[in-house]
Design an enzyme around this catalytic site. Structure first.
Site, short mmCIF file in Angstrom:
data_model
loop_
_atom_site.label_atom_id
_atom_site.label_comp_id
_atom_site.label_asym_id
_atom_site.label_seq_id
_atom_site.Cartn_x
_atom_site.Cartn_y
_atom_site.Cartn_z
N GLN A 17 37.05 97.84 17.55
CA GLN A 17 35.73 97.94 18.16
C GLN A 17 35.73 97.69 19.66
OE1 GLN A 17 34.06 95.38 14.75
NE2 GLN A 17 32.36 96.74 15.19
N HIS A 109 41.08 93.60 10.07
CA HIS A 109 39.66 93.96 10.19
C HIS A 109 39.55 95.49 10.07
CE1 HIS A 109 35.62 92.34 11.84
NE2 HIS A 109 35.40 93.61 11.60
N ASN A 153 38.93 90.57 6.74
CA ASN A 153 37.51 90.65 7.04
C ASN A 153 36.79 91.54 6.03
OD1 ASN A 153 35.13 90.39 9.00
ND2 ASN A 153 35.28 92.62 8.76
N GLU A 154 35.74 91.02 5.44
CA GLU A 154 34.80 91.79 4.62
C GLU A 154 35.48 92.82 3.73
OE1 GLU A 154 31.55 93.34 6.93
OE2 GLU A 154 30.84 91.36 7.47
N TYR A 281 24.36 89.10 7.55
CA TYR A 281 23.42 89.92 8.33
C TYR A 281 22.04 90.04 7.69
CZ TYR A 281 27.25 90.84 11.39
OH TYR A 281 28.27 90.64 12.28
N GLU A 352 30.48 85.45 11.26
CA GLU A 352 29.74 86.51 11.95
C GLU A 352 28.26 86.36 11.66
OE1 GLU A 352 30.74 90.65 11.23
OE2 GLU A 352 32.89 90.23 11.40
N TRP A 400 28.26 87.38 16.30
CA TRP A 400 28.70 88.77 16.41
C TRP A 400 27.71 89.46 17.34
CZ3 TRP A 400 33.05 91.20 15.11
CH2 TRP A 400 33.09 92.57 15.44
N GLU A 407 30.29 100.26 17.07
CA GLU A 407 29.76 99.81 15.77
C GLU A 407 30.08 100.85 14.68
OE1 GLU A 407 28.97 97.14 14.35
OE2 GLU A 407 28.17 98.06 12.55
C1 FCB Z 1 30.23 93.53 10.02
C2 FCB Z 1 31.61 93.83 10.57
C3 FCB Z 1 31.69 93.79 12.07
C4 FCB Z 1 30.46 94.36 12.72
C5 FCB Z 1 29.20 93.80 12.12
C6 FCB Z 1 27.93 94.29 12.76
O1 FCB Z 1 30.08 94.09 8.77
O2 FCB Z 1 32.54 92.90 10.06
O3 FCB Z 1 32.87 94.45 12.46
O4 FCB Z 1 30.49 95.73 12.71
O5 FCB Z 1 29.16 94.05 10.76
#
Ligand code: FCB
Length: 449
Positions: A17, A109, A153-154, A281, A352, A400, A407
């Protein structure tokens, strides 16, 4: 607001990113280089070839991070860069340490080497072992200076958007057949923990995305659909780590590994961690699909037909400019839910949290006014404080993001940064939210934190 002494305020980014320099130093392509080169994958056809050119501008970027007074900087290491051109990460880590900032790298990531994708990617069990080899290389190189490590990550987003759907690389669109991807990433996590510990890592954790899942109505069919979705998107990725098993029979049967091999894998995956990273989020609402209802265009991602659940918009008065619901209480709720579900939950770091607003360019005095981002972060930090008051141990919070950046499929329109980045000149400008965060951290330290 009051946070415990030693609370770790930080900022986060990821390699694809921000770095750019996509082929410098012999760096081989990742699945994101491939995906973004295909037509129609990213809004406006944008990609991360230059991104915000952090590779060349890291020294200035470290100043923006350090001057805010943050203790931690979470970034990710590009797998293909680390193998070809590891000197970049030496320079970055040395600059951070010299500025008094603790480097917290994430090994993975989402930027899988394309040559591994060509051999099946995360559908191939061998990819997990390759990640562990790479973890070993990196920890041998940086382990004398880096203490804290994040493995993955995620994994849920990579599984769902990259392999079940087609919104992210590698865009496989496999639906529920993507479940082995979950298992192989979890295995990669377990093997990476082993490799990092063998390299004397000081503290090891993971960054998992979590969110409350609300049934869209009181209808038991919606409750059932929500429960299923919650299991697939949340607990599938945390139960194996924190309880040593998958949440239910259906999922265990779907991951493509069974018997004694699955038992051995789960034992490895459940190795103790020093901290547990939570990315948050927004919550999600789910209903059981209604016959005849058209779900296309309801959310920004297209969900294939025939699945037993349908995401619908969460009721909320406020949204970010990305369209994400603003529900700060959902962060308290998910932190408490994790504590209740996992008696052995290690200290949590919110790895994040942040918001995209389409900020205007700096005004003639060089100011970027982003009051809504400040309000978002303020509310979410208060939500963390509420979780701490309810007895959840939370040791840190990373915004974040440090900088506006690429993005993913949404490209550069979505600005999450505390620091504004001009798309033409790549000039960096600290936003009002950057100053707000600096003052909040300073107040925390002055009051004995
Ligand atoms: C998450 C990601 C990160 C970023 C945020 C907004 O899902 O881990 O890289 O894009 O969202």
């Amino acid at each position: 607001m009051r946070f415990p002494p030693g609370f770790r305020f930080g900022m986060a980014t990821s390699a694809y990113q921000i770095e750019g320099a996509f082929d410098v130093g012999g760096k081989a392509p990742s699945i994101w280089d491939t995906f973004t080169a295909l037509p129609g994958t990213v809004r406006h056809g944008e990609d991360g070839r230059v991104a915000i050119d952090h590779y060349h501008r890291y020294a200035e970027d470290v100043e923006h991070i350090a001057a805010a007074g943050v203790r931690d900087y979470r970034f990710s290491i590009s797998w293909t860069r680390a193998l070809a051109d590891p000197g970049f990460y030496d320079r970055l880590v040395d600059a951070l340490l010299a500025a008094g900032v603790r480097p917290v790298p994430t090994l993975y990531h989402w930027d899988l080497p394309q040559d591994l994708e060509d051999q099946g990617g995360w559908l191939n069990r061998d990819t997990a072992y390759r990640l562990a080899d790479y973890a070993g290389v990196v920890v041998r190189r940086l382990g004398d200076r880096v203490r804290d490590w994040i493995t993955m990550n995620e994994m849920n987003v990579q599984t769902l958007y990259g392999y079940a759907l087609t919104d992210h690389a590698p865009a496989r669109g496999l639906g529920l057949e993507a479940l082995p991807v979950a298992h192989h990433q979890l295995l990669a996590h377990g093997l990476a923990v082993q490799a990092l510990r063998a390299g004397d890592a000081g503290a090891v954790g993971i960054a998992n995305q979590h969110f409350p899942v609300y049934p869209a109505s009181d209808d038991p069919a919606d409750a059932f659909a929500a429960e299923l979705f919650r299991g697939l998107t949340n607990w599938t990725f945390s139960d194996p780590i924190l309880l040593g098993d998958y949440p239910d029979e259906m999922i265990r049967a779907g991951v493509g590994t069974s018997g004694a091999q699955l038992d051995r894998d789960l034992e490895l995956i459940a190795a103790p961690l020093d901290f547990y990273g939570v990315n948050f989020y927004e919550p999600t609402a789910i209903e059981a699909p209604r016959a005849g209802k058209d779900y296309s265009g309801v959310l920004e991602v297209d969900i294939p037909e025939g699945l037993p659940f349908s995401p619908v918009p969460v009721k909320s008065d406020e949204r970010t400019d990305f369209g994400w619901a603003i529900v700060p209480g959902a962060l308290t709720e998910i932190l408490v839910a994790l504590r209740d579900r996992y008696p052995g939950l290690p200290p949590v770091i919110v790895t994040e949290n942040g918001a995209s607003f389409h900020d205007a360019a700096p005004d003639p005095s060089g100011r970027v006014r982003d009051p809504r981002r400040i309000a978002y972060l303020d509310a979410h930090l208060r939500a963390v404080e509420a979780a701490i008051d309810s007895g959840v141990r939370v040791d840190g919070f990373y915004v974040w993001s440090a900088f506006d950046n690429f993005e993913w499929a949404a490209g550069y329109d979505e600005r999450f940064g505390l620091v504004h980045v001009d798309r033409e000149t790549l000039a960096r400008t600290r936003k009002d939210s950057w100053y707000w965060y600096r003052d909040l951290i300073a107040a925390h330290h002055t009051s004995g934190g």
